[in-house]
Design a protein around this motif. Sequence first.
Motif, PDB file in Angstrom:
ATOM      1  N   GLU A 251       0.819  -1.207   0.000  1.00 28.15           N
ATOM      2  CA  GLU A 251       0.000   0.000   0.000  1.00 28.15           C
ATOM      3  C   GLU A 251       0.858   1.264   0.000  1.00 28.15           C
ATOM      4  O   GLU A 251       0.534   2.239  -0.680  1.00 28.15           O
ATOM      5  CB  GLU A 251      -0.916  -0.001   1.224  1.00 28.15           C
ATOM      6  CG  GLU A 251      -1.857   1.190   1.289  1.00 28.15           C
ATOM      7  CD  GLU A 251      -2.692   1.215   2.550  1.00 28.15           C
ATOM      8  OE1 GLU A 251      -3.715   1.912   2.559  1.00 28.15           O
ATOM      9  OE2 GLU A 251      -2.310   0.534   3.529  1.00 28.15           O
ATOM     10  N   ARG A 252       1.965   1.255   0.729  1.00 26.53           N
ATOM     11  CA  ARG A 252       2.813   2.440   0.816  1.00 26.53           C
ATOM     12  C   ARG A 252       3.367   2.810  -0.559  1.00 26.53           C
ATOM     13  O   ARG A 252       3.364   3.987  -0.947  1.00 26.53           O
ATOM     14  CB  ARG A 252       3.953   2.208   1.805  1.00 26.53           C
ATOM     15  CG  ARG A 252       4.907   3.392   1.920  1.00 26.53           C
ATOM     16  CD  ARG A 252       6.007   3.134   2.929  1.00 26.53           C
ATOM     17  NE  ARG A 252       5.492   3.086   4.279  1.00 26.53           N
ATOM     18  CZ  ARG A 252       6.251   2.966   5.368  1.00 26.53           C
ATOM     19  NH1 ARG A 252       7.567   2.866   5.242  1.00 26.53           N
ATOM     20  NH2 ARG A 252       5.720   2.941   6.562  1.00 26.53           N
ATOM     21  N   THR A 253       3.832   1.802  -1.294  1.00 32.14           N
ATOM     22  CA  THR A 253       4.384   2.096  -2.617  1.00 32.14           C
ATOM     23  C   THR A 253       3.291   2.527  -3.588  1.00 32.14           C
ATOM     24  O   THR A 253       3.506   3.404  -4.428  1.00 32.14           O
ATOM     25  CB  THR A 253       5.156   0.882  -3.158  1.00 32.14           C
ATOM     26  OG1 THR A 253       6.250   0.601  -2.280  1.00 32.14           O
ATOM     27  CG2 THR A 253       5.701   1.139  -4.542  1.00 32.14           C
ATOM     28  N   LEU A 254       2.114   1.944  -3.482  1.00 34.81           N
ATOM     29  CA  LEU A 254       1.005   2.375  -4.344  1.00 34.81           C
ATOM     30  C   LEU A 254       0.666   3.838  -4.085  1.00 34.81           C
ATOM     31  O   LEU A 254       0.468   4.615  -5.036  1.00 34.81           O
ATOM     32  CB  LEU A 254      -0.224   1.493  -4.112  1.00 34.81           C
ATOM     33  CG  LEU A 254      -1.478   1.883  -4.901  1.00 34.81           C
ATOM     34  CD1 LEU A 254      -1.215   1.872  -6.402  1.00 34.81           C
ATOM     35  CD2 LEU A 254      -2.642   0.956  -4.561  1.00 34.81           C
ATOM     36  N   GLU A 255       0.607   4.238  -2.843  1.00 29.17           N
ATOM     37  CA  GLU A 255       0.338   5.645  -2.525  1.00 29.17           C
ATOM     38  C   GLU A 255       1.436   6.552  -3.088  1.00 29.17           C
ATOM     39  O   GLU A 255       1.160   7.640  -3.600  1.00 29.17           O
ATOM     40  CB  GLU A 255       0.232   5.824  -1.006  1.00 29.17           C
ATOM     41  CG  GLU A 255      -1.014   5.188  -0.409  1.00 29.17           C
ATOM     42  CD  GLU A 255      -1.036   5.255   1.108  1.00 29.17           C
ATOM     43  OE1 GLU A 255      -0.007   5.666   1.704  1.00 29.17           O
ATOM     44  OE2 GLU A 255      -2.069   4.906   1.691  1.00 29.17           O
TER      45      GLU A 255
END
Length: 282
Positions: free
Chosen positions: A45-49
């Motif tokens: 999720e962090r990289t997607l954000e």
Amino acid sequence: MSDQKEKEQLMKNLERIEPILKNEDAVVHCNFKKTLIAADIHGDERTLEFILKFAEKKKVDSYIFLGDYINKGQESIAVLNTLFELKLKNPEKVILLRGNHETRSLSSWFEFAEDLSGDHEIYEKANRVFEKIPIAAVLNKNIFCVHGCIAGGKEETLKSISKKEPKKYIWNDPGPEDGLSPSPRGSGVYRVGPDLVRNFLKRSELKMIIRGHTSHTEGVRFWFDDSLVSLYSTFPSDNPSFLAAVAVADENEIKFHYYYRKYRNSPEWLEEKKKLALKNKK
């Protein structure tokens, strides 16, 4: 958002997005001005954000995601919710393609099944929706986007691609030798050689293939005189020092932007990037 609320939100999003995905063809043809292309996210999720903030900064007008949204990372449900809601807001400008992890055989083995343990209804619904996701996209009549590779048939065309038989398109890889060669990924999966890629592109009047499915030291690998590009957009857990990358495509060129893991696993951009011109590419 609590785990239970995330699950409840996923069920709502699955209900809403199912008819949209069902109505899309196996190959989506799209004409966009400025498109972000991202490959495997794998519950990160962090990289997607990080990617979505970059896309906003670059003022892209559209998105193509090449599959493998779930498993390996710890936030598969959050990633699906984010991507589904992005598409629900603008279904014509957000293209979600199917990866080999969006299948019942792999979704049952990894973190996604664990995350939904005890929520059999949501798990079953997710797998039914996965079956409706398109397999490939053609961007601006130039770029064939897919998770794995082409099937490698000598007479293969875009019309050969079906949601009912996605295996080769979500599992195959490029390979250095002409023709089809066996793949270490298992039976019914192949490495596709440069001759078959060139023939497919010529027959389909396309210039390039962009695919995901495989991590690389540099985040991107360029094959067959840059006629096939392998992209990976998260950090593999077994090789956390690898780079990751996304692409931004317009009508004339593609720029590949690289990033790495920094302090506390936060992604950080590298200044380096590579450009490929499309206008004069044969």
